[in-house]
Design a protein around this motif. Structure first.
Motif, mmCIF file in Angstrom:
data_model
loop_
_atom_site.group_PDB
_atom_site.id
_atom_site.type_symbol
_atom_site.label_atom_id
_atom_site.label_comp_id
_atom_site.label_asym_id
_atom_site.label_seq_id
_atom_site.Cartn_x
_atom_site.Cartn_y
_atom_site.Cartn_z
ATOM 1 N N PRO A 23 0.832 -1.352 -0.075
ATOM 2 C CA PRO A 23 -0.180 0.005 0.085
ATOM 3 C C PRO A 23 0.876 1.322 0.070
ATOM 4 N N GLY A 24 0.430 2.171 -0.808
ATOM 5 C CA GLY A 24 1.036 3.665 -0.908
ATOM 6 C C GLY A 24 2.322 3.676 -1.819
ATOM 7 N N PHE A 25 2.355 2.486 -2.370
ATOM 8 C CA PHE A 25 3.505 2.645 -3.509
ATOM 9 C C PHE A 25 2.809 3.051 -4.793
ATOM 10 N N VAL A 26 3.639 3.899 -5.482
ATOM 11 C CA VAL A 26 2.995 4.605 -6.740
ATOM 12 C C VAL A 26 3.529 3.107 -7.887
ATOM 13 N N THR A 27 2.281 2.972 -8.764
ATOM 14 C CA THR A 27 2.599 2.151 -9.814
ATOM 15 C C THR A 27 2.297 2.747 -11.051
ATOM 16 N N THR A 28 2.253 2.176 -12.128
ATOM 17 C CA THR A 28 1.933 2.626 -13.694
ATOM 18 C C THR A 28 0.739 1.761 -14.348
ATOM 19 N N ASN A 29 0.162 2.218 -14.969
ATOM 20 C CA ASN A 29 -0.944 1.475 -15.868
ATOM 21 C C ASN A 29 -1.131 2.068 -17.083
ATOM 22 N N VAL A 31 -0.160 4.518 -19.925
ATOM 23 C CA VAL A 31 0.554 5.944 -19.837
ATOM 24 C C VAL A 31 0.320 6.788 -18.508
ATOM 25 N N GLN A 32 -0.308 6.047 -17.396
ATOM 26 C CA GLN A 32 -0.780 7.141 -16.238
ATOM 27 C C GLN A 32 -0.092 6.411 -15.258
ATOM 28 N N PHE A 33 0.229 7.114 -14.101
ATOM 29 C CA PHE A 33 0.782 6.725 -12.862
ATOM 30 C C PHE A 33 -0.790 6.563 -11.966
ATOM 31 N N GLU A 34 -0.346 5.521 -11.117
ATOM 32 C CA GLU A 34 -1.360 5.196 -10.121
ATOM 33 C C GLU A 34 -0.882 5.017 -8.668
ATOM 34 N N LEU A 35 -1.825 5.274 -7.516
ATOM 35 C CA LEU A 35 -1.620 5.033 -6.161
ATOM 36 C C LEU A 35 -2.702 4.476 -5.800
ATOM 37 N N ASP A 36 -2.262 3.124 -5.310
ATOM 38 C CA ASP A 36 -3.436 2.432 -4.616
ATOM 39 C C ASP A 36 -4.610 1.958 -5.522
ATOM 40 N N GLY A 37 -4.165 1.908 -6.698
ATOM 41 C CA GLY A 37 -5.342 1.603 -7.696
ATOM 42 C C GLY A 37 -6.040 2.782 -8.398
ATOM 43 N N PHE A 158 8.913 7.372 -4.605
ATOM 44 C CA PHE A 158 8.325 7.293 -6.026
ATOM 45 C C PHE A 158 9.186 6.639 -6.892
ATOM 46 N N ALA A 159 10.358 6.731 -6.961
ATOM 47 C CA ALA A 159 11.111 6.006 -8.180
ATOM 48 C C ALA A 159 12.725 6.178 -7.925
ATOM 49 N N TRP A 160 13.417 4.994 -8.378
ATOM 50 C CA TRP A 160 14.772 5.344 -8.288
ATOM 51 C C TRP A 160 15.221 5.865 -9.812
ATOM 52 N N GLU A 161 16.190 6.651 -9.835
ATOM 53 C CA GLU A 161 16.715 7.153 -10.866
ATOM 54 C C GLU A 161 18.014 6.991 -11.194
ATOM 55 N N MET A 162 18.544 6.288 -12.290
ATOM 56 C CA MET A 162 19.874 5.648 -12.455
ATOM 57 C C MET A 162 20.807 7.019 -12.673
ATOM 58 N N SER A 198 16.184 -6.320 -9.465
ATOM 59 C CA SER A 198 16.909 -7.538 -8.606
ATOM 60 C C SER A 198 16.857 -7.257 -6.990
ATOM 61 N N LEU A 199 16.918 -6.091 -6.740
ATOM 62 C CA LEU A 199 16.869 -5.639 -5.332
ATOM 63 C C LEU A 199 15.728 -5.059 -4.813
ATOM 64 N N ASP A 200 14.952 -4.745 -5.728
ATOM 65 C CA ASP A 200 13.615 -3.927 -5.373
ATOM 66 C C ASP A 200 12.432 -4.288 -6.261
ATOM 67 N N PRO A 201 11.517 -5.340 -5.879
ATOM 68 C CA PRO A 201 10.580 -5.605 -7.072
ATOM 69 C C PRO A 201 9.329 -4.741 -7.330
ATOM 70 N N HIS A 202 9.283 -3.761 -6.085
ATOM 71 C CA HIS A 202 8.046 -2.740 -6.033
ATOM 72 C C HIS A 202 8.324 -1.483 -6.799
ATOM 73 N N HIS A 203 9.272 -0.857 -6.486
ATOM 74 C CA HIS A 203 9.496 0.880 -6.653
ATOM 75 C C HIS A 203 9.728 0.838 -8.350
ATOM 76 N N LEU A 204 9.140 1.996 -8.625
ATOM 77 C CA LEU A 204 9.447 2.264 -10.036
ATOM 78 C C LEU A 204 10.718 2.587 -10.294
ATOM 79 N N ILE A 205 11.460 2.561 -11.658
ATOM 80 C CA ILE A 205 12.501 2.763 -12.136
ATOM 81 C C ILE A 205 12.782 3.445 -13.371
#
Length: 320
Positions: A23-29, A31-37, A158-162, A198-205
């Protein structure tokens, strides 16, 4: 450590359910971002002076995360180091803000990736060796791992940026073999995004790139932003499985200081073309895109130009 502060602007009903993340992790769907669906829109701000320092501190109270000694670095987890970043995340969480954390900078200000070059391969004359040298890749990944493992359970990220603004050149020049066509930076993006996942399955990259294209276009063959010379290939880089959204920047006056903008239209018109081009590219692969930095001078130009840029970003469902 470059931080981007993202503040929720609104939440609306969604017809789809976000992928399984805490819960509370930002995802994508698409072309848009989503938060908790639910659709997640935001207004963001950059904090460049939160950048990491790779050097020995010489000022009282200086914040730094790494200290380089010979060809290696030591992590600073103390009161002048990661304890301060811990505090930033705690305060951001209190205000329901989310942060993009950037692992390094293409430029030497506030440290930057060339300090890896300076210490691991001193005397190296080209910038792009960072992307291919195995010892530098291992050192960068070790640093990335310390940050990801520290904050991978935090929904405030929100995300990791390389890297901020990866290019073939920096303060050091580019080598002769670095270009989008040679895939030097795209291969690095692929390698690092897979490693972070491989280190983090959930956060955006994301990449943190400026959005340079690699177009086979005769009218733009000499244009640095389109011919692949910078090293990025925005269309291709966005197809990587573990690059969840695209980023690009927009500084037409800096990029065309003579005012000779290709395709006409002045700074405003060129900016509108650049925004639309990135929106089109992201739509093709079904991923979001963020206009991560933009600017013109003087202030009178800002009041004239920014409304049209921001409106087009909104119309094409950008983050900004």
């Amino acid at each position: 450590m470059l931080l981007s502060y993202l503040v929720p602007a609104f939440l609306a009903s969604a017809m789809v359910v976000a992928k399984l993340v805490p819960p509370g992790f930002v995802t994508t769907n698409g072309v848009q971002f989503e938060l908790d669906g639910e659709p997640f829109a935001f207004v963001g701000s950059n904090s460049y002076n939160s950048s990491e320092l790779h050097q020995t501190p010489v000022e009282t109270g200086l914040t730094y995360y790494q200290v380089w000694e010979d060809n290696d670095w030591i992590l600073n987890e103390g009161s002048q180091g990661f304890e301060r970043l811990d505090t930033v995340l705690e305060i951001a969480a209190e205000f329901d803000m989310r942060l993009i954390l950037t692992f390094t900078n293409n430029w030497v200000g506030y440290g930057g990736m060339e300090l890896y070059i300076d210490h691991i391969l001193p005397g190296t004359s080209t910038h792009d060796v960072f992307y291919t040298d195995e010892e530098m890749i291992a050192s960068y990944q070790r640093y990335v791992r310390t940050i990801v493992e520290r904050y991978k359970d935090s929904a405030t990220v929100f995300a990791w940026e390389m890297m901020n603004e990866a290019r073939c050149l920096g303060d050091l020049p580019s080598g002769p073999d670095c270009s989008a066509q040679s895939r030097t930076i795209p291969n690095w993006y692929k390698l690092q995004s897979d490693y972070i996942r491989s280190l983090d399955p959930h956060h955006l990259i994301t990449t943190g790139g400026e959005g340079h294209f690699n177009w086979d276009n005769s009218t733009l063959i000499d244009d640095y932003n389109f011919n692949g010379e910078a090293g990025e290939d925005f269309d291709y880089d966005l197809t990587f499985e573990n690059v969840d959204f695209g980023t690009y920047h927009l500084y037409p006056q800096s990029w065309y200081p003579d005012g000779n903008f290709p395709l006409g239209g002045g700074a405003e018109g060129w900016g509108l073309f650049w925004i639309q081009a990135h929106a089109n590219s992201a739509k093709k692969v079904g991923k979001p895109v963020v206009l991560e930095e933009f600017g013109v001078t003087p202030q009178s130009n800002q009041t004239l130009i920014y409304p049209s840029w921001v409106q087009l970003a909104l119309d094409t469902k950008h983050g900004g």
